[in-house]
Design a protein around this motif. Structure first.
Motif, PDB file in Angstrom:
ATOM      1  N   LEU A 141       0.827  -1.215   0.000  1.00 38.11           N
ATOM      2  CA  LEU A 141       0.000   0.000   0.000  1.00 38.11           C
ATOM      3  C   LEU A 141       0.860   1.264   0.000  1.00 38.11           C
ATOM      4  O   LEU A 141       0.346   2.369   0.004  1.00 38.11           O
ATOM      5  CB  LEU A 141      -0.940   0.016   1.223  1.00 38.11           C
ATOM      6  CG  LEU A 141      -1.906  -1.168   1.355  1.00 38.11           C
ATOM      7  CD1 LEU A 141      -2.635  -1.130   2.691  1.00 38.11           C
ATOM      8  CD2 LEU A 141      -2.925  -1.149   0.217  1.00 38.11           C
ATOM      9  N   HIS A 142       2.178   1.064   0.007  1.00 35.71           N
ATOM     10  CA  HIS A 142       3.121   2.188  -0.001  1.00 35.71           C
ATOM     11  C   HIS A 142       2.861   3.151   1.141  1.00 35.71           C
ATOM     12  O   HIS A 142       2.694   4.350   0.938  1.00 35.71           O
ATOM     13  CB  HIS A 142       3.080   2.915  -1.355  1.00 35.71           C
ATOM     14  CG  HIS A 142       3.211   1.975  -2.506  1.00 35.71           C
ATOM     15  ND1 HIS A 142       4.385   1.316  -2.774  1.00 35.71           N
ATOM     16  CD2 HIS A 142       2.309   1.531  -3.418  1.00 35.71           C
ATOM     17  CE1 HIS A 142       4.193   0.522  -3.825  1.00 35.71           C
ATOM     18  NE2 HIS A 142       2.949   0.627  -4.227  1.00 35.71           N
ATOM     19  N   ILE A 143       2.778   2.605   2.332  1.00 34.95           N
ATOM     20  CA  ILE A 143       2.587   3.437   3.520  1.00 34.95           C
ATOM     21  C   ILE A 143       3.686   3.084   4.527  1.00 34.95           C
ATOM     22  O   ILE A 143       4.364   2.061   4.368  1.00 34.95           O
ATOM     23  CB  ILE A 143       1.197   3.212   4.173  1.00 34.95           C
ATOM     24  CG1 ILE A 143       1.014   1.729   4.544  1.00 34.95           C
ATOM     25  CG2 ILE A 143       0.089   3.656   3.240  1.00 34.95           C
ATOM     26  CD1 ILE A 143      -0.300   1.425   5.265  1.00 34.95           C
ATOM     27  N   ILE A 144       3.883   3.941   5.501  1.00 34.89           N
ATOM     28  CA  ILE A 144       4.812   3.645   6.595  1.00 34.89           C
ATOM     29  C   ILE A 144       3.985   3.536   7.871  1.00 34.89           C
ATOM     30  O   ILE A 144       3.182   4.410   8.167  1.00 34.89           O
ATOM     31  CB  ILE A 144       5.851   4.777   6.781  1.00 34.89           C
ATOM     32  CG1 ILE A 144       6.674   4.971   5.499  1.00 34.89           C
ATOM     33  CG2 ILE A 144       6.743   4.494   7.979  1.00 34.89           C
ATOM     34  CD1 ILE A 144       7.742   3.939   5.259  1.00 34.89           C
ATOM     35  N   PHE A 151      -7.790   2.188   9.192  1.00 34.12           N
ATOM     36  CA  PHE A 151      -6.414   2.607   9.415  1.00 34.12           C
ATOM     37  C   PHE A 151      -5.653   2.714   8.087  1.00 34.12           C
ATOM     38  O   PHE A 151      -4.966   3.694   7.813  1.00 34.12           O
ATOM     39  CB  PHE A 151      -5.702   1.618  10.344  1.00 34.12           C
ATOM     40  CG  PHE A 151      -4.227   1.816  10.407  1.00 34.12           C
ATOM     41  CD1 PHE A 151      -3.679   2.842  11.165  1.00 34.12           C
ATOM     42  CD2 PHE A 151      -3.377   0.998   9.668  1.00 34.12           C
ATOM     43  CE1 PHE A 151      -2.315   3.041  11.196  1.00 34.12           C
ATOM     44  CE2 PHE A 151      -2.006   1.199   9.697  1.00 34.12           C
ATOM     45  CZ  PHE A 151      -1.475   2.224  10.460  1.00 34.12           C
ATOM     46  N   ALA A 152      -5.801   1.683   7.258  1.00 35.27           N
ATOM     47  CA  ALA A 152      -5.089   1.665   5.974  1.00 35.27           C
ATOM     48  C   ALA A 152      -5.526   2.837   5.106  1.00 35.27           C
ATOM     49  O   ALA A 152      -4.697   3.486   4.453  1.00 35.27           O
ATOM     50  CB  ALA A 152      -5.345   0.335   5.257  1.00 35.27           C
ATOM     51  N   ALA A 204      -3.169   5.822   3.785  1.00 34.46           N
ATOM     52  CA  ALA A 204      -3.000   6.012   2.344  1.00 34.46           C
ATOM     53  C   ALA A 204      -3.252   7.475   1.974  1.00 34.46           C
ATOM     54  O   ALA A 204      -2.559   8.038   1.127  1.00 34.46           O
ATOM     55  CB  ALA A 204      -3.936   5.086   1.576  1.00 34.46           C
ATOM     56  N   ILE A 205      -4.229   8.090   2.639  1.00 33.83           N
ATOM     57  CA  ILE A 205      -4.537   9.503   2.371  1.00 33.83           C
ATOM     58  C   ILE A 205      -3.385  10.386   2.863  1.00 33.83           C
ATOM     59  O   ILE A 205      -2.928  11.282   2.171  1.00 33.83           O
ATOM     60  CB  ILE A 205      -5.861   9.915   3.065  1.00 33.83           C
ATOM     61  CG1 ILE A 205      -7.026   9.208   2.389  1.00 33.83           C
ATOM     62  CG2 ILE A 205      -6.039  11.412   3.035  1.00 33.83           C
ATOM     63  CD1 ILE A 205      -8.311   9.251   3.178  1.00 33.83           C
ATOM     64  N   GLU A 206      -2.914  10.048   4.038  1.00 31.53           N
ATOM     65  CA  GLU A 206      -1.794  10.780   4.654  1.00 31.53           C
ATOM     66  C   GLU A 206      -0.561  10.739   3.748  1.00 31.53           C
ATOM     67  O   GLU A 206       0.117  11.723   3.536  1.00 31.53           O
ATOM     68  CB  GLU A 206      -1.462  10.062   5.960  1.00 31.53           C
ATOM     69  CG  GLU A 206      -0.787  10.859   7.022  1.00 31.53           C
ATOM     70  CD  GLU A 206      -0.594   9.952   8.239  1.00 31.53           C
ATOM     71  OE1 GLU A 206       0.530   9.469   8.396  1.00 31.53           O
ATOM     72  OE2 GLU A 206      -1.567   9.722   8.986  1.00 31.53           O
TER      73      GLU A 206
END
Lengths: 228, 117
Positions: B86-89, B109-110, B114-116
């Protein structure tokens, strides 16, 4: 037929240690040394790795799956091992068993000795592997009502070593793995992701095996070796 | 009913908020759907379940503490895989019981991450 063999593994300090290896050995011409996945992933992929070896055996290829010092039945303490000592051990295993080719599984790619041709399955660095293990520890700590941070654990790991998911990792090993991205290789070919159907078994919460995936990996190796 | 005016059912919403909601509505649903699909696919891979079974998960389906195979190591693997796909940290502080307890919590949460990102 599969059997167990012993081989002398050089140690970080000095001397050698007799370690086990699971072998399919009939003294055949094509001899594959397998460098297994590390730590938690080693458990998840052990059955599958042996499934691949069994198929290679049926294709007329010998294979060797060595235990590194500190792993499985080894008498050596895991925390005394370093990435360099394991690299020396794999080079020694390649020589001892007269390996002609190599197959690395996941972070086993970090241990590949120079010079041997072969394949890498889902090559992976040490950095990402430790990230998962550190996270498992912080989650377990939180469950137990303790607060631990990844950053603090990293510091501890580099300084004193650390126990992660039941594995006691020494400071040298921890630092070397933390700094190790997925390595590149000129002599080893990556088994294409799309050639192996379905998701990687290291992702599974519990160890499992997948006959189709084992077929695919063994076929790529057997076909590759038959063209040599 | 043809000719019925299309409304958002929030007649008293201030103009600014309505515009904002409309703007989000334009791009959120597909992205939300994509995250939902990916998250289910990650859970399939981690739990070793068929896609059909995971397709039945709803917002209240229990995860951590409800599925015995989801121990701390498996949850860690799940989160690391979410980061990759999802390319998030995901930071230490993000991980709490609420986020892991149900499928709905994990999905929310995901989406937020993702928006962040």
């Amino acid at each position: 037929m599969r059997s167990f063999a012993q081989w002398p593994a050089p140690l970080a300090a000095k001397g050698t240690s007799e370690e086990h290896a699971l072998v399919f050995n009939q003294g055949r011409e094509k001899r594959l040394l397998i460098l297994p996945a590390l730590f938690d992933e080693a458990n998840k992929l052990r059955r599958q790795t042996v499934e691949i070896m069994h198929r290679l055996d049926l294709s007329g290829i010998d294979s060797v799956l060595p235990d590194f010092p500190g792993c499985n039945d080894s008498m050596q303490p895991l925390e005394a091992q370093t990435l360099d000592s394991w690299r020396a051990a794999t080079a020694a295993a390649a020589k001892h068993f007269d390996a002609t080719h190599l197959l690395t599984m996941r972070s086993g790619a970090l241990l590949a000795p120079d010079g041997l041709p072969g394949w890498r399955y889902a090559a992976h660095g040490g950095k990402q592997m430790l990230r998962s293990m550190l996270r498992a520890r912080t989650i377990a700590a939180r469950e137990a009502g303790r607060e631990e941070s990844t950053a603090e654990l990293e510091q501890t790991g580099r300084k004193d070593g650390i126990e992660l998911a039941g594995w006691k990792i020494g400071p040298d090993m921890f630092a070397a793995l933390s700094d190790a991205a997925t390595p590149s290789s000129e002599t080893l070919a990556d088994i294409p992701r799309e050639a192996v159907p379905g998701a990687g078994l290291w992702l599974r919460a519990e160890p499992d095996e997948d006959p189709e995936q084992a077929d695919a990996i063994a076929a790529i190796i057997a076909i590759g070796l038959s063209h040599e | 009913m043809t000719g019925e005016p299309v409304t958002d059912g929030m007649e008293n919403t201030p103009v600014d908020a309505a515009t904002d909601a409309d703007a989000k509505a334009d791009w959120l649903p597909p992205s939300r759907h994509a995250i939902d699909t990916q998250l289910r696919s990650i859970l399939c891979d981690v739990l070793g379940l068929d896609a059909d079974d995971v397709e039945k998960f709803d917002g209240d389906t229990g995860l951590f503490g409800h599925l015995p195979e989801l121990d701390s190591m498996a949850v860690a693997g799940l989160l690391t895989e979410m980061e990759d796909r999802l390319h998030i940290i995901i930071e230490d502080d993000d991980v709490d019981g609420e986020m892991l307890e149900t499928y709905g919590g994990l999905l929310a949460f995901a989406e937020a991450k993702a928006i962040e990102g």
